[in-house]
Design a protein around this motif. Sequence first.
Motif, PDB file in Angstrom:
ATOM      1  N   ALA A 142       0.792  -1.169   0.061  1.00 51.26           N
ATOM      2  CA  ALA A 142      -0.148  -0.077  -0.050  1.00 51.26           C
ATOM      3  C   ALA A 142       0.728   1.189   0.194  1.00 51.26           C
ATOM      4  CB  ALA A 142      -0.783  -0.066   1.149  1.00 51.26           C
ATOM      5  N   ALA A 143       2.018   1.109   0.711  1.00 51.63           N
ATOM      6  CA  ALA A 143       3.008   2.266   0.510  1.00 51.63           C
ATOM      7  C   ALA A 143       3.944   2.336  -0.713  1.00 51.63           C
ATOM      8  CB  ALA A 143       3.963   2.175   1.779  1.00 51.63           C
ATOM      9  N   GLY A 144       3.467   1.433  -1.687  1.00 53.02           N
ATOM     10  CA  GLY A 144       4.204   1.766  -3.052  1.00 53.02           C
ATOM     11  C   GLY A 144       5.537   0.738  -2.948  1.00 53.02           C
ATOM     12  N   MET A 145       5.802   0.091  -2.268  1.00 55.02           N
ATOM     13  CA  MET A 145       6.798  -1.021  -2.090  1.00 55.02           C
ATOM     14  C   MET A 145       6.589  -2.194  -2.529  1.00 55.02           C
ATOM     15  SD  MET A 145       8.472   0.053   1.560  1.00 55.02           S
ATOM     16  CE  MET A 145       8.389   1.527   2.393  1.00 55.02           C
ATOM     17  N   GLN A 146       7.413  -2.924  -3.348  1.00 52.93           N
ATOM     18  CA  GLN A 146       7.374  -4.393  -3.676  1.00 52.93           C
ATOM     19  C   GLN A 146       8.035  -5.368  -2.968  1.00 52.93           C
ATOM     20  OE1 GLN A 146       9.006  -4.917  -7.546  1.00 52.93           O
ATOM     21  NE2 GLN A 146       8.045  -6.787  -7.825  1.00 52.93           N
ATOM     22  N   VAL A 147       7.199  -6.173  -2.163  1.00 54.25           N
ATOM     23  CA  VAL A 147       7.837  -7.114  -1.622  1.00 54.25           C
ATOM     24  C   VAL A 147       8.321  -8.305  -2.392  1.00 54.25           C
ATOM     25  CG1 VAL A 147       7.658  -8.582   0.499  1.00 54.25           C
ATOM     26  CG2 VAL A 147       6.715  -6.727   0.630  1.00 54.25           C
ATOM     27  N   VAL A 148       9.531  -8.571  -2.753  1.00 53.12           N
ATOM     28  CA  VAL A 148       9.903  -9.704  -3.715  1.00 53.12           C
ATOM     29  C   VAL A 148      10.025 -10.827  -3.244  1.00 53.12           C
ATOM     30  CG1 VAL A 148      11.048  -7.902  -5.248  1.00 53.12           C
ATOM     31  CG2 VAL A 148      12.378  -8.995  -3.421  1.00 53.12           C
ATOM     32  N   ALA A 149      10.046 -11.130  -1.755  1.00 48.72           N
ATOM     33  CA  ALA A 149      10.006 -12.424  -1.119  1.00 48.72           C
ATOM     34  C   ALA A 149       9.659 -12.060   0.210  1.00 48.72           C
ATOM     35  CB  ALA A 149      11.567 -12.956  -1.074  1.00 48.72           C
ATOM     36  N   ALA A 150       8.751 -12.862   0.966  1.00 43.76           N
ATOM     37  CA  ALA A 150       8.121 -12.938   2.330  1.00 43.76           C
ATOM     38  C   ALA A 150       8.706 -14.457   2.808  1.00 43.76           C
ATOM     39  CB  ALA A 150       7.031 -12.461   2.393  1.00 43.76           C
ATOM     40  N   VAL A 151       9.553 -14.411   3.750  1.00 41.22           N
ATOM     41  CA  VAL A 151      10.082 -15.833   4.232  1.00 41.22           C
ATOM     42  C   VAL A 151       9.811 -15.805   5.714  1.00 41.22           C
ATOM     43  CG1 VAL A 151      11.599 -15.944   2.133  1.00 41.22           C
ATOM     44  CG2 VAL A 151      12.527 -15.073   4.554  1.00 41.22           C
ATOM     45  N   ALA A 152       9.899 -17.316   6.215  1.00 38.75           N
ATOM     46  CA  ALA A 152       9.591 -17.497   7.712  1.00 38.75           C
ATOM     47  C   ALA A 152      10.833 -17.871   8.598  1.00 38.75           C
ATOM     48  CB  ALA A 152       8.714 -18.425   7.479  1.00 38.75           C
ATOM     49  N   ASP A 153      11.950 -17.881   7.843  1.00 40.12           N
ATOM     50  CA  ASP A 153      13.177 -18.337   8.932  1.00 40.12           C
ATOM     51  C   ASP A 153      14.708 -17.699   8.084  1.00 40.12           C
ATOM     52  OD1 ASP A 153      14.618 -20.257   6.800  1.00 40.12           O
ATOM     53  OD2 ASP A 153      12.631 -21.100   6.913  1.00 40.12           O
ATOM     54  N   ALA A 154      15.360 -17.652   8.982  1.00 40.31           N
ATOM     55  CA  ALA A 154      16.734 -17.012   8.616  1.00 40.31           C
ATOM     56  C   ALA A 154      17.375 -17.392   7.292  1.00 40.31           C
ATOM     57  CB  ALA A 154      17.816 -17.046   9.840  1.00 40.31           C
ATOM     58  N   GLU A 155      17.423 -18.804   7.112  1.00 44.28           N
ATOM     59  CA  GLU A 155      17.931 -19.483   5.860  1.00 44.28           C
ATOM     60  C   GLU A 155      17.403 -19.104   4.783  1.00 44.28           C
ATOM     61  OE1 GLU A 155      20.922 -21.229   5.414  1.00 44.28           O
ATOM     62  OE2 GLU A 155      21.271 -20.963   7.690  1.00 44.28           O
ATOM     63  N   ALA A 156      16.035 -19.042   4.798  1.00 49.61           N
ATOM     64  CA  ALA A 156      15.430 -18.424   3.729  1.00 49.61           C
ATOM     65  C   ALA A 156      15.713 -17.188   3.285  1.00 49.61           C
ATOM     66  CB  ALA A 156      13.742 -18.882   3.665  1.00 49.61           C
ATOM     67  N   LEU A 157      15.793 -16.369   4.355  1.00 53.77           N
ATOM     68  CA  LEU A 157      16.190 -14.755   4.145  1.00 53.77           C
ATOM     69  C   LEU A 157      17.507 -14.910   3.567  1.00 53.77           C
ATOM     70  CD1 LEU A 157      16.073 -11.780   4.899  1.00 53.77           C
ATOM     71  CD2 LEU A 157      16.893 -12.410   7.141  1.00 53.77           C
ATOM     72  N   LEU A 158      18.541 -15.439   4.031  1.00 53.22           N
ATOM     73  CA  LEU A 158      19.816 -15.368   3.299  1.00 53.22           C
ATOM     74  C   LEU A 158      19.784 -15.746   1.738  1.00 53.22           C
ATOM     75  CD1 LEU A 158      22.201 -17.259   5.926  1.00 53.22           C
ATOM     76  CD2 LEU A 158      21.934 -14.572   5.482  1.00 53.22           C
ATOM     77  N   ARG A 159      18.891 -16.995   1.407  1.00 55.41           N
ATOM     78  CA  ARG A 159      18.553 -17.239   0.154  1.00 55.41           C
ATOM     79  C   ARG A 159      18.080 -16.155  -0.722  1.00 55.41           C
ATOM     80  NH1 ARG A 159      17.389 -22.167   2.503  1.00 55.41           N
ATOM     81  NH2 ARG A 159      15.175 -21.877   2.118  1.00 55.41           N
ATOM     82  N   ALA A 160      16.772 -15.674  -0.183  1.00 60.26           N
ATOM     83  CA  ALA A 160      16.314 -14.819  -0.891  1.00 60.26           C
ATOM     84  C   ALA A 160      16.736 -13.251  -1.174  1.00 60.26           C
ATOM     85  CB  ALA A 160      14.783 -14.250  -0.207  1.00 60.26           C
ATOM     86  N   ALA A 161      17.719 -12.828  -0.124  1.00 59.96           N
ATOM     87  CA  ALA A 161      18.522 -11.722  -0.391  1.00 59.96           C
ATOM     88  C   ALA A 161      19.618 -11.738  -1.532  1.00 59.96           C
ATOM     89  CB  ALA A 161      18.925 -11.117   0.904  1.00 59.96           C
ATOM     90  N   ASP A 162      19.954 -13.084  -1.191  1.00 59.98           N
ATOM     91  CA  ASP A 162      21.127 -13.208  -2.442  1.00 59.98           C
ATOM     92  C   ASP A 162      20.659 -13.288  -3.728  1.00 59.98           C
ATOM     93  OD1 ASP A 162      23.282 -13.123  -0.493  1.00 59.98           O
ATOM     94  OD2 ASP A 162      23.153 -15.680  -0.229  1.00 59.98           O
ATOM     95  N   GLU A 163      19.296 -14.059  -3.987  1.00 58.29           N
ATOM     96  CA  GLU A 163      18.840 -14.104  -5.083  1.00 58.29           C
ATOM     97  C   GLU A 163      18.317 -12.765  -5.681  1.00 58.29           C
ATOM     98  OE1 GLU A 163      14.992 -16.089  -7.157  1.00 58.29           O
ATOM     99  OE2 GLU A 163      15.542 -16.812  -4.965  1.00 58.29           O
ATOM    100  N   HIS A 164      17.495 -11.892  -4.904  1.00 62.40           N
ATOM    101  CA  HIS A 164      16.863 -10.683  -5.221  1.00 62.40           C
ATOM    102  C   HIS A 164      17.452  -9.433  -5.337  1.00 62.40           C
ATOM    103  CE1 HIS A 164      13.044 -12.978  -6.110  1.00 62.40           C
ATOM    104  NE2 HIS A 164      13.238 -13.369  -4.764  1.00 62.40           N
ATOM    105  N   ARG A 165      18.539  -9.552  -4.256  1.00 65.18           N
ATOM    106  CA  ARG A 165      19.509  -8.510  -4.126  1.00 65.18           C
ATOM    107  C   ARG A 165      18.535  -7.018  -4.015  1.00 65.18           C
ATOM    108  NH1 ARG A 165      24.767  -8.786  -5.606  1.00 65.18           N
ATOM    109  NH2 ARG A 165      25.408 -10.915  -5.592  1.00 65.18           N
ATOM    110  N   PRO A 166      17.683  -7.097  -2.745  1.00 62.30           N
ATOM    111  CA  PRO A 166      16.924  -5.948  -2.478  1.00 62.30           C
ATOM    112  C   PRO A 166      17.205  -4.536  -2.228  1.00 62.30           C
ATOM    113  CG  PRO A 166      16.855  -7.319  -0.875  1.00 62.30           C
ATOM    114  CD  PRO A 166      17.703  -7.945  -1.962  1.00 62.30           C
ATOM    115  N   ASP A 167      16.339  -3.701  -2.164  1.00 56.97           N
ATOM    116  CA  ASP A 167      16.721  -2.474  -2.038  1.00 56.97           C
ATOM    117  C   ASP A 167      16.766  -2.181  -0.116  1.00 56.97           C
ATOM    118  OD1 ASP A 167      16.904  -1.181  -4.443  1.00 56.97           O
ATOM    119  OD2 ASP A 167      14.792  -1.351  -4.750  1.00 56.97           O
TER     120      ASP A 167
END
Length: 214
Positions: A22-47
């Motif tokens: 709603a604030a105009g941001m794009q959530v490219v990945a929403a994960v539930a644990d730390a390992e998934a966070l590391l993978r998602a950040a490596d893959e998507h290179r978010p802002d």
Amino acid sequence: MRVVLAEDSVLLREGLVWMLGAAGMQVVAAVADAEALLRAADEHRPDLVITDVRMPPGHSDEGLRAALVLRRRHQGLPIVVLSQYVEERYATQLLSTETSGIGYLLKDRVADVAEFVDALRRVASGGTALDPEVVAQLLIRRHSDPLDQLTRREYEVLALIAEGRSNTGIAEALTISEGAVGKHINNIFTKLGLPNAEGDHRRVLAVLRFLKIS
């Protein structure tokens, strides 16, 4: 703005996804644990990365440790850490390296959507966003040495600077003029023996050095 979100509570995670969208941001990945966070950040290179401190499997500091790993892997990656309570040790760990693009906020702040979104944007642009309660705890614990020279008003200004407030924001919060804010800031730097800051952004780093975090 592209965001990777890590939160193990399904309700909070989905609520944040909706709020950020709603604030105009794009959530490219929403994960539930730390390992998934590391993978998602490596893959998507978010802002921006937003993560809870306590994550599965141990529900201790997995989210924080993942944030520290990501800061090493991707220099300058903006990260906002969310915590249920003021956990000074975690805040100190997070702020012990470069402090630009870092946020440490209590989950209660999410309820104030405008303030929360403003903090996220500030961190994404390279600024710092520290929860007022976190700042208060750090100031209380580290009140000795040159900080004892500060007046009560200068302490208030210092805390607001550490939260990432501009001179205008500080003036509004304390109901004083921007000129008075400038004088208080100059007094703070003088009393703490700091060199002249190069701009508003540098003030936050200076405050963190006052507190011996960085």
